[in-house]
Structures are given as C-alpha cells and as structure tokens.
Design a protein around this motif. Structure first.
Motif, PDB file in Angstrom:
ATOM      1  N   GLN A  58      55.743  49.907  52.642  1.00 27.38           N
ATOM      2  CA  GLN A  58      54.521  50.693  52.844  1.00 27.38           C
ATOM      3  C   GLN A  58      53.745  50.857  51.533  1.00 27.38           C
ATOM      4  O   GLN A  58      52.518  50.733  51.511  1.00 27.38           O
ATOM      5  CB  GLN A  58      54.853  52.066  53.432  1.00 27.38           C
ATOM      6  CG  GLN A  58      55.267  52.017  54.883  1.00 27.38           C
ATOM      7  CD  GLN A  58      55.802  53.351  55.380  1.00 27.38           C
ATOM      8  OE1 GLN A  58      56.273  54.186  54.623  1.00 27.38           O
ATOM      9  NE2 GLN A  58      55.740  53.539  56.700  1.00 27.38           N
ATOM     10  N   ALA A  59      54.462  51.130  50.476  1.00 23.53           N
ATOM     11  CA  ALA A  59      53.806  51.296  49.178  1.00 23.53           C
ATOM     12  C   ALA A  59      53.153  49.983  48.742  1.00 23.53           C
ATOM     13  O   ALA A  59      52.007  49.968  48.263  1.00 23.53           O
ATOM     14  CB  ALA A  59      54.818  51.760  48.124  1.00 23.53           C
ATOM     15  N   TYR A  60      53.848  48.884  48.939  1.00 24.50           N
ATOM     16  CA  TYR A  60      53.306  47.588  48.546  1.00 24.50           C
ATOM     17  C   TYR A  60      52.093  47.225  49.408  1.00 24.50           C
ATOM     18  O   TYR A  60      51.077  46.751  48.892  1.00 24.50           O
ATOM     19  CB  TYR A  60      54.389  46.508  48.647  1.00 24.50           C
ATOM     20  CG  TYR A  60      54.013  45.216  47.957  1.00 24.50           C
ATOM     21  CD1 TYR A  60      54.208  45.063  46.592  1.00 24.50           C
ATOM     22  CD2 TYR A  60      53.463  44.153  48.667  1.00 24.50           C
ATOM     23  CE1 TYR A  60      53.863  43.891  45.940  1.00 24.50           C
ATOM     24  CE2 TYR A  60      53.107  42.976  48.023  1.00 24.50           C
ATOM     25  CZ  TYR A  60      53.315  42.854  46.667  1.00 24.50           C
ATOM     26  OH  TYR A  60      52.960  41.681  46.028  1.00 24.50           O
ATOM     27  N   GLN A  61      52.189  47.478  50.710  1.00 28.19           N
ATOM     28  CA  GLN A  61      51.068  47.190  51.612  1.00 28.19           C
ATOM     29  C   GLN A  61      49.856  48.053  51.259  1.00 28.19           C
ATOM     30  O   GLN A  61      48.723  47.573  51.284  1.00 28.19           O
ATOM     31  CB  GLN A  61      51.480  47.415  53.072  1.00 28.19           C
ATOM     32  CG  GLN A  61      50.438  46.979  54.082  1.00 28.19           C
ATOM     33  CD  GLN A  61      50.184  45.481  54.041  1.00 28.19           C
ATOM     34  OE1 GLN A  61      51.096  44.683  53.827  1.00 28.19           O
ATOM     35  NE2 GLN A  61      48.941  45.095  54.215  1.00 28.19           N
ATOM     36  N   ALA A  62      50.073  49.308  50.911  1.00 31.83           N
ATOM     37  CA  ALA A  62      48.973  50.188  50.505  1.00 31.83           C
ATOM     38  C   ALA A  62      48.316  49.655  49.237  1.00 31.83           C
ATOM     39  O   ALA A  62      47.083  49.702  49.092  1.00 31.83           O
ATOM     40  CB  ALA A  62      49.483  51.617  50.299  1.00 31.83           C
ATOM     41  N   TRP A  63      49.110  49.141  48.315  1.00 30.68           N
ATOM     42  CA  TRP A  63      48.582  48.547  47.085  1.00 30.68           C
ATOM     43  C   TRP A  63      47.707  47.329  47.422  1.00 30.68           C
ATOM     44  O   TRP A  63      46.615  47.172  46.869  1.00 30.68           O
ATOM     45  CB  TRP A  63      49.742  48.174  46.164  1.00 30.68           C
ATOM     46  CG  TRP A  63      49.346  47.442  44.926  1.00 30.68           C
ATOM     47  CD1 TRP A  63      48.753  47.970  43.811  1.00 30.68           C
ATOM     48  CD2 TRP A  63      49.518  46.050  44.673  1.00 30.68           C
ATOM     49  NE1 TRP A  63      48.550  46.977  42.878  1.00 30.68           N
ATOM     50  CE2 TRP A  63      49.014  45.788  43.377  1.00 30.68           C
ATOM     51  CE3 TRP A  63      50.062  45.000  45.412  1.00 30.68           C
ATOM     52  CZ2 TRP A  63      49.028  44.520  42.812  1.00 30.68           C
ATOM     53  CZ3 TRP A  63      50.085  43.733  44.850  1.00 30.68           C
ATOM     54  CH2 TRP A  63      49.567  43.503  43.564  1.00 30.68           C
ATOM     55  N   ILE A  64      48.177  46.490  48.354  1.00 27.84           N
ATOM     56  CA  ILE A  64      47.384  45.321  48.778  1.00 27.84           C
ATOM     57  C   ILE A  64      46.071  45.784  49.397  1.00 27.84           C
ATOM     58  O   ILE A  64      44.990  45.298  49.030  1.00 27.84           O
ATOM     59  CB  ILE A  64      48.180  44.456  49.786  1.00 27.84           C
ATOM     60  CG1 ILE A  64      49.344  43.763  49.083  1.00 27.84           C
ATOM     61  CG2 ILE A  64      47.266  43.432  50.465  1.00 27.84           C
ATOM     62  CD1 ILE A  64      50.305  43.071  50.035  1.00 27.84           C
ATOM     63  N   GLU A  65      46.187  46.726  50.337  1.00 23.58           N
ATOM     64  CA  GLU A  65      44.991  47.205  51.037  1.00 23.58           C
ATOM     65  C   GLU A  65      44.046  47.957  50.109  1.00 23.58           C
ATOM     66  O   GLU A  65      42.853  48.042  50.382  1.00 23.58           O
ATOM     67  CB  GLU A  65      45.399  48.064  52.234  1.00 23.58           C
ATOM     68  CG  GLU A  65      46.057  47.246  53.331  1.00 23.58           C
ATOM     69  CD  GLU A  65      46.662  48.088  54.443  1.00 23.58           C
ATOM     70  OE1 GLU A  65      46.527  49.341  54.420  1.00 23.58           O
ATOM     71  OE2 GLU A  65      47.283  47.491  55.342  1.00 23.58           O
TER      72      GLU A  65
END
Length: 144
Positions: A58-65
C-alpha cells in the motif's frame, strides 16, 4: 470391595453448554471450509506475513500514485520475496509484485465478511437459551 460411583445426570445448563460447544465446533468447521478456497494452498507461515506485505504494498502503491516524489518507501519484506521469486534470472518487478499483493489482499477481504458471519454465529450460539435455538444456528442459516 470397591465403591460404586453413581454418575449424576447432566443438568439443563450443562446440556445447553455441551450443545453450544458442539455447535461452535460445527460452525468453525463450516467457516474453515468456506474460507479454504480464499487461502488455497498458502502455508500458515506465509499467511502470517500478509499484513506486513499488504502494508508495504500500500505504501509503495501510494508512492507510485503520488507521482514517485521523493524516495520510494522501504519494502524490506517485499524485496526479499521478490529476490526469492526472481532467483538469479527473474524479471518480475517490485511494481508487479505490489499489484499482485494488493489483488490478493482485495480477494482475501471477502474472508473478513465470512469471519464476521462466524462471529455473529458464535454470539447467537452463546446467547441461545435453548438447545433448539443452539442447533438452529448453522453456517447455512447464517449465509442463506
């Protein structure tokens, strides 16, 4: 001569408690059978890491988004999993693994609904005042 032990008949309360224990075992067995397709062949040790995997993903996906601004969040568990998945010549990326972890987490969320149903059944069984009421609480009755 030995003494003869006379067994006293169980009380109504003891009979109700025994019925509750038995019905809870049946409910738990049915819950396990219902959830088994969601957890498929994953071993317990892997399932114990799911929350940590999901949190990192989730943290990585939020960083991407968020436009990949700044340093990527730390993903030590996912990095280790990816290393093992790829071996010496693999090509799976962290972003691909994150997508798979999040998809699995979404799929497993269905299991939380079933867990809530099991909790409701447990409460109904434990609050039942008669053996008939205890036996009326089944996985089928809760999910129909």
């Amino acid at each position: 001569m030995g003494s003869l032990t006379i067994k006293k008949a169980p009380t109504a309360t003891e009979k109700l408690e025994q019925a509750q224990r038995q019905q809870l075992r049946l409910l738990n067995d049915d819950y396990e059978a219902a959830i088994r397709p969601l957890i498929r062949w994953y071993p317990d040790t892997e399932r114990q890491t799911w929350l940590a995997q999901e949190s990192e993903a989730q943290a990585y996906q939020a960083w991407i988004e968020g436009g990949r601004v700044g340093d990527a969040p730390a993903t030590p568990k996912l990095d280790r999993i990816l290393s093992g998945r790829n071996g010496a010549d693999g090509s799976e990326t962290l972003e691909q693994l994150v997508g798979k972890v999040l998809a699995n987490a979404d799929a497993f969320a269905q299991g939380l609904d079933m867990m809530g149903i099991r909790h409701r059944g447990e409460r109904l069984i434990l609050n039942a005042k008669t053996i008939e009421d205890v036996h009326a609480v089944t996985w089928e009755s809760l999910t129909s």
